[in-house]
Scaffold this motif. Sequence first.
Motif, PDB file in Angstrom:
ATOM      1  N   SER A  63       0.771  -1.144  -0.215  1.00 50.57           N
ATOM      2  CA  SER A  63      -0.097  -0.155   0.227  1.00 50.57           C
ATOM      3  C   SER A  63       0.959   1.170   0.066  1.00 50.57           C
ATOM      4  O   SER A  63       2.062   1.230   0.267  1.00 50.57           O
ATOM      5  CB  SER A  63      -0.769  -0.074   1.125  1.00 50.57           C
ATOM      6  N   LYS A  64       0.394   2.375  -0.284  1.00 47.98           N
ATOM      7  CA  LYS A  64       0.995   3.620  -0.606  1.00 47.98           C
ATOM      8  C   LYS A  64       1.238   4.207   0.974  1.00 47.98           C
ATOM      9  O   LYS A  64       0.682   3.730   1.797  1.00 47.98           O
ATOM     10  CB  LYS A  64       0.236   4.800  -1.167  1.00 47.98           C
ATOM     11  N   ILE A  65       2.164   5.183   1.045  1.00 52.95           N
ATOM     12  CA  ILE A  65       2.654   5.794   2.218  1.00 52.95           C
ATOM     13  C   ILE A  65       2.050   7.260   2.293  1.00 52.95           C
ATOM     14  O   ILE A  65       1.838   7.838   1.103  1.00 52.95           O
ATOM     15  CB  ILE A  65       4.049   5.355   2.421  1.00 52.95           C
ATOM     16  N   THR A  66       2.280   7.878   3.444  1.00 56.88           N
ATOM     17  CA  THR A  66       1.769   9.210   3.620  1.00 56.88           C
ATOM     18  C   THR A  66       3.039  10.066   3.458  1.00 56.88           C
ATOM     19  O   THR A  66       3.126  11.203   2.931  1.00 56.88           O
ATOM     20  CB  THR A  66       1.308   9.369   4.749  1.00 56.88           C
ATOM     21  N   GLN A  67       4.101   9.751   4.020  1.00 53.55           N
ATOM     22  CA  GLN A  67       5.454  10.567   4.422  1.00 53.55           C
ATOM     23  C   GLN A  67       6.707   9.549   4.342  1.00 53.55           C
ATOM     24  O   GLN A  67       6.390   8.736   5.012  1.00 53.55           O
ATOM     25  CB  GLN A  67       5.202  11.217   5.542  1.00 53.55           C
ATOM     26  N   SER A 125       7.407  -1.219   4.416  1.00 55.39           N
ATOM     27  CA  SER A 125       6.589  -2.317   3.716  1.00 55.39           C
ATOM     28  C   SER A 125       7.589  -2.638   2.559  1.00 55.39           C
ATOM     29  O   SER A 125       8.495  -1.879   2.108  1.00 55.39           O
ATOM     30  CB  SER A 125       5.559  -1.757   2.893  1.00 55.39           C
ATOM     31  N   GLU A 159       8.409   4.627   5.851  1.00 57.73           N
ATOM     32  CA  GLU A 159       7.411   5.770   6.203  1.00 57.73           C
ATOM     33  C   GLU A 159       8.410   6.595   7.206  1.00 57.73           C
ATOM     34  O   GLU A 159       9.125   6.330   8.099  1.00 57.73           O
ATOM     35  CB  GLU A 159       6.718   5.146   7.211  1.00 57.73           C
ATOM     36  N   TYR A 204       1.338  12.143   0.913  1.00 56.94           N
ATOM     37  CA  TYR A 204       0.753  10.954  -0.155  1.00 56.94           C
ATOM     38  C   TYR A 204       1.253  11.249  -1.479  1.00 56.94           C
ATOM     39  O   TYR A 204       1.027  10.344  -2.491  1.00 56.94           O
ATOM     40  CB  TYR A 204      -0.805  11.080  -0.037  1.00 56.94           C
ATOM     41  N   GLU A 237       8.245   1.693  10.434  1.00 54.30           N
ATOM     42  CA  GLU A 237       7.373   1.386   9.721  1.00 54.30           C
ATOM     43  C   GLU A 237       7.733   1.117   8.097  1.00 54.30           C
ATOM     44  O   GLU A 237       8.149   2.039   7.669  1.00 54.30           O
ATOM     45  CB  GLU A 237       6.100   2.407   9.737  1.00 54.30           C
ATOM     46  N   VAL A 294      10.155   6.036  -1.095  1.00 52.22           N
ATOM     47  CA  VAL A 294       9.858   4.756  -1.698  1.00 52.22           C
ATOM     48  C   VAL A 294      11.108   4.425  -2.536  1.00 52.22           C
ATOM     49  O   VAL A 294      11.484   5.351  -3.377  1.00 52.22           O
ATOM     50  CB  VAL A 294       8.423   4.841  -2.569  1.00 52.22           C
ATOM     51  N   LYS A 306       9.553   0.549   1.126  1.00 50.29           N
ATOM     52  CA  LYS A 306       8.728   1.971   1.388  1.00 50.29           C
ATOM     53  C   LYS A 306       8.877   2.207   2.775  1.00 50.29           C
ATOM     54  O   LYS A 306       8.452   1.111   3.550  1.00 50.29           O
ATOM     55  CB  LYS A 306       7.412   1.908   0.978  1.00 50.29           C
TER      56      LYS A 306
END
Length: 154
Positions: free
Chosen positions: A10-14, A44, A63, A90, A42, A17, A61
């Motif tokens: 899933s995508k990250i906010t801050q 992925s 965070e 985002y 955190e 990547v 990814k």
Amino acid sequence: MSDTEELRVSKITQGTVIDHITGGQALNVLAILGIDGSRGEEVSVGMNVPSDRLGRKDIVKVEGRELSQNEVDVLSLIAPAATINIVRDYDVIEKHRVERPEQVIGVLECPNRNCITTKDEPVDSHFDVLDEGVRCAYCDTIIRENIADHIQVE
Ligand code: CTP
Ligand code: ZN
């Protein structure tokens, strides 16, 4: 980006990547970043996901973290096609391909136990990047393969 990949990670906010990592190198990328999960980072990870450009790729990814130039430099040695994406709120606000550097400072450890950089001295490791590997600027030891085996443990 393929829909398959979106479903996997899933995508990250801050944060950052690291995309288009050579398939199978994600854990080595985490080692370069000093991430083992023990500090609650955190993260992925996608491994060997299908990629149009690379066939198979890894993706990491992280965070809330940006990478240092030294980390990016060493990363480029094991993942030469990697893309670094900086994410804020985002959105990808910055994207760049890694470049093979002329030298790498820190992050790697010289395999020579008598090297000044492996003694209890405040000296960062320093390797010159050659076609066939990397060479310690202090003792001339050359690491020719499996560079990832020489990542410093923190
Ligand atoms: N990404 C993410 N979280 C966000 C934004 C993007 O995890 N908030 C990831 C996407 O999933 C993708 C990478 O960051 O893996 C780059 O995003 P983007 O530039 O939007 O995708 P592409 O255009 O497909 O990238 P490229 O052209 O570099 O392949
Ligand atoms: Zn050395």
